[in-house]
Design a protein around this motif. Structure first.
Motif, PDB file in Angstrom:
ATOM      1  N   VAL A   1       0.818  -1.214   0.000  1.00 58.07           N
ATOM      2  CA  VAL A   1       0.000   0.000   0.000  1.00 58.07           C
ATOM      3  C   VAL A   1       0.854   1.268   0.000  1.00 58.07           C
ATOM      4  O   VAL A   1       0.555   2.231  -0.710  1.00 58.07           O
ATOM      5  CB  VAL A   1      -0.970  -0.003   1.213  1.00 58.07           C
ATOM      6  N   ARG A   2       1.918   1.294   0.769  1.00 59.41           N
ATOM      7  CA  ARG A   2       2.718   2.507   0.957  1.00 59.41           C
ATOM      8  C   ARG A   2       3.232   3.122  -0.353  1.00 59.41           C
ATOM      9  O   ARG A   2       3.078   4.334  -0.570  1.00 59.41           O
ATOM     10  CB  ARG A   2       3.862   2.236   1.933  1.00 59.41           C
ATOM     11  N   PRO A   3       3.821   2.340  -1.289  1.00 54.09           N
ATOM     12  CA  PRO A   3       4.296   2.972  -2.527  1.00 54.09           C
ATOM     13  C   PRO A   3       3.161   3.565  -3.372  1.00 54.09           C
ATOM     14  O   PRO A   3       3.338   4.599  -4.018  1.00 54.09           O
ATOM     15  CB  PRO A   3       5.003   1.850  -3.282  1.00 54.09           C
ATOM     16  N   VAL A   4       2.015   2.920  -3.341  1.00 55.91           N
ATOM     17  CA  VAL A   4       0.857   3.446  -4.082  1.00 55.91           C
ATOM     18  C   VAL A   4       0.425   4.773  -3.464  1.00 55.91           C
ATOM     19  O   VAL A   4       0.165   5.752  -4.169  1.00 55.91           O
ATOM     20  CB  VAL A   4      -0.300   2.425  -4.080  1.00 55.91           C
ATOM     21  N   MET A   5       0.385   4.829  -2.150  1.00 61.28           N
ATOM     22  CA  MET A   5      -0.002   6.064  -1.458  1.00 61.28           C
ATOM     23  C   MET A   5       0.982   7.196  -1.749  1.00 61.28           C
ATOM     24  O   MET A   5       0.571   8.339  -1.931  1.00 61.28           O
ATOM     25  CB  MET A   5      -0.062   5.837   0.045  1.00 61.28           C
ATOM     26  N   LYS A   6       2.244   6.877  -1.774  1.00 59.66           N
ATOM     27  CA  LYS A   6       3.244   7.909  -2.075  1.00 59.66           C
ATOM     28  C   LYS A   6       3.023   8.487  -3.470  1.00 59.66           C
ATOM     29  O   LYS A   6       3.134   9.698  -3.674  1.00 59.66           O
ATOM     30  CB  LYS A   6       4.651   7.333  -1.939  1.00 59.66           C
ATOM     31  N   GLU A   7       2.686   7.619  -4.422  1.00 61.26           N
ATOM     32  CA  GLU A   7       2.431   8.099  -5.789  1.00 61.26           C
ATOM     33  C   GLU A   7       1.149   8.930  -5.843  1.00 61.26           C
ATOM     34  O   GLU A   7       1.089   9.946  -6.550  1.00 61.26           O
ATOM     35  CB  GLU A   7       2.359   6.917  -6.760  1.00 61.26           C
ATOM     36  N   LEU A   8       0.126   8.517  -5.112  1.00 59.19           N
ATOM     37  CA  LEU A   8      -1.110   9.301  -5.075  1.00 59.19           C
ATOM     38  C   LEU A   8      -0.843  10.689  -4.492  1.00 59.19           C
ATOM     39  O   LEU A   8      -1.378  11.686  -4.978  1.00 59.19           O
ATOM     40  CB  LEU A   8      -2.193   8.578  -4.267  1.00 59.19           C
ATOM     41  N   LYS A   9      -0.033  10.758  -3.471  1.00 57.56           N
ATOM     42  CA  LYS A   9       0.318  12.054  -2.870  1.00 57.56           C
ATOM     43  C   LYS A   9       1.019  12.951  -3.893  1.00 57.56           C
ATOM     44  O   LYS A   9       0.670  14.120  -4.041  1.00 57.56           O
ATOM     45  CB  LYS A   9       1.201  11.849  -1.650  1.00 57.56           C
ATOM     46  N   VAL A  10       1.970  12.381  -4.625  1.00 55.88           N
ATOM     47  CA  VAL A  10       2.690  13.138  -5.652  1.00 55.88           C
ATOM     48  C   VAL A  10       1.714  13.692  -6.686  1.00 55.88           C
ATOM     49  O   VAL A  10       1.843  14.829  -7.141  1.00 55.88           O
ATOM     50  CB  VAL A  10       3.770  12.258  -6.331  1.00 55.88           C
ATOM     51  N   ARG A  11       0.724  12.892  -7.052  1.00 55.89           N
ATOM     52  CA  ARG A  11      -0.233  13.288  -8.088  1.00 55.89           C
ATOM     53  C   ARG A  11      -1.399  14.123  -7.544  1.00 55.89           C
ATOM     54  O   ARG A  11      -2.260  14.554  -8.303  1.00 55.89           O
ATOM     55  CB  ARG A  11      -0.775  12.051  -8.794  1.00 55.89           C
ATOM     56  N   GLY A  12      -1.474  14.298  -6.228  1.00 58.48           N
ATOM     57  CA  GLY A  12      -2.557  15.082  -5.640  1.00 58.48           C
ATOM     58  C   GLY A  12      -3.900  14.379  -5.688  1.00 58.48           C
ATOM     59  O   GLY A  12      -4.939  15.031  -5.787  1.00 58.48           O
ATOM     60  N   LEU A  13      -3.893  13.059  -5.602  1.00 58.84           N
ATOM     61  CA  LEU A  13      -5.119  12.270  -5.687  1.00 58.84           C
ATOM     62  C   LEU A  13      -5.509  11.699  -4.335  1.00 58.84           C
ATOM     63  O   LEU A  13      -4.682  11.553  -3.438  1.00 58.84           O
ATOM     64  CB  LEU A  13      -4.931  11.123  -6.689  1.00 58.84           C
ATOM     65  N   MET A  14      -6.767  11.339  -4.198  1.00 59.99           N
ATOM     66  CA  MET A  14      -7.248  10.694  -2.982  1.00 59.99           C
ATOM     67  C   MET A  14      -7.358   9.194  -3.183  1.00 59.99           C
ATOM     68  O   MET A  14      -7.328   8.718  -4.324  1.00 59.99           O
ATOM     69  CB  MET A  14      -8.584  11.289  -2.531  1.00 59.99           C
ATOM     70  N   ILE A  15      -7.527   8.473  -2.079  1.00 61.33           N
ATOM     71  CA  ILE A  15      -7.733   7.028  -2.120  1.00 61.33           C
ATOM     72  C   ILE A  15      -9.106   6.729  -1.524  1.00 61.33           C
ATOM     73  O   ILE A  15      -9.493   7.341  -0.526  1.00 61.33           O
ATOM     74  CB  ILE A  15      -6.621   6.266  -1.358  1.00 61.33           C
ATOM     75  N   ILE A  16      -9.837   5.839  -2.156  1.00 59.50           N
ATOM     76  CA  ILE A  16     -11.118   5.378  -1.639  1.00 59.50           C
ATOM     77  C   ILE A  16     -10.950   3.900  -1.335  1.00 59.50           C
ATOM     78  O   ILE A  16     -10.710   3.096  -2.243  1.00 59.50           O
ATOM     79  CB  ILE A  16     -12.271   5.599  -2.646  1.00 59.50           C
ATOM     80  N   ASP A  17     -11.028   3.546  -0.061  1.00 53.03           N
ATOM     81  CA  ASP A  17     -10.858   2.149   0.344  1.00 53.03           C
ATOM     82  C   ASP A  17     -12.214   1.461   0.337  1.00 53.03           C
ATOM     83  O   ASP A  17     -13.028   1.650   1.224  1.00 53.03           O
ATOM     84  CB  ASP A  17     -10.215   2.059   1.725  1.00 53.03           C
ATOM     85  N   ALA A  18     -12.431   0.663  -0.683  1.00 52.53           N
ATOM     86  CA  ALA A  18     -13.672  -0.091  -0.809  1.00 52.53           C
ATOM     87  C   ALA A  18     -13.405  -1.576  -0.680  1.00 52.53           C
ATOM     88  O   ALA A  18     -14.179  -2.403  -1.133  1.00 52.53           O
ATOM     89  CB  ALA A  18     -14.327   0.205  -2.157  1.00 52.53           C
TER      90      ALA A  18
END
Length: 135
Positions: free
Chosen positions: A25-42
């Motif tokens: 999960v951590r590397p995906v979150m780091k990339e989302l942060k760089v791109r300014g995106l949110m995560i939806i945990d479904a």
């Protein structure tokens, strides 16, 4: 992600094996942060680390309170939406993850038409970012 436009984040569909694993999960979150995106945990995974890591890295996040299965009948899907109202009254917000099936979308439309009379409203998922307690 670079091939699409107009989205606010990504959703963890069927991520029951992925979402409990910090190393995944951590590397995906780091990339989302760089791109300014949110995560939806479904994922619905009880041991998901998505919210914890999102909060730690300051990635906006929302968590599905109700996951509507894609094989439900219109009647059962409608019942799921109605039961969500109790979640909203307890928590002030609720995220319902809905599959794009005809039954689910028809039930959503019927349910949404009656929300104003109940003093409830549909909002974009981005409005729920960081409004839910960390699981």
């Amino acid at each position: 992600l670079s091939r699409m436009v107009g989205y606010v984040g990504v959703i963890t569909g069927m991520g029951g094996r992925f979402t409990p694993m910090d190393a995944a999960v951590r590397p995906v979150m780091k990339e989302l942060k760089v791109r300014g995106l949110m995560i939806i945990d479904a994922s619905g995974a009880p041991k998901s680390v998505v919210s914890k890591i999102a909060d730690e890295l300051k990635v906006p996040r929302a968590v599905g309170d109700m996951i509507v299965a894609d094989n439900l009948s219109r009647k059962n899907t409608g019942r799921k939406f109605i039961s969500t109202e109790g979640v909203v009254r307890r928590k002030s917000v609720a995220l319902v993850v809905v599959p794009p099936t005809p039954a689910a979308l028809e039930s959503l439309s019927v349910w949404a038409a009656g929300l104003a009379a109940k003093k409830l409203a549909l909002v974009p998922v981005s409005a729920l970012a960081d409004k839910q307690a960390v699981k």
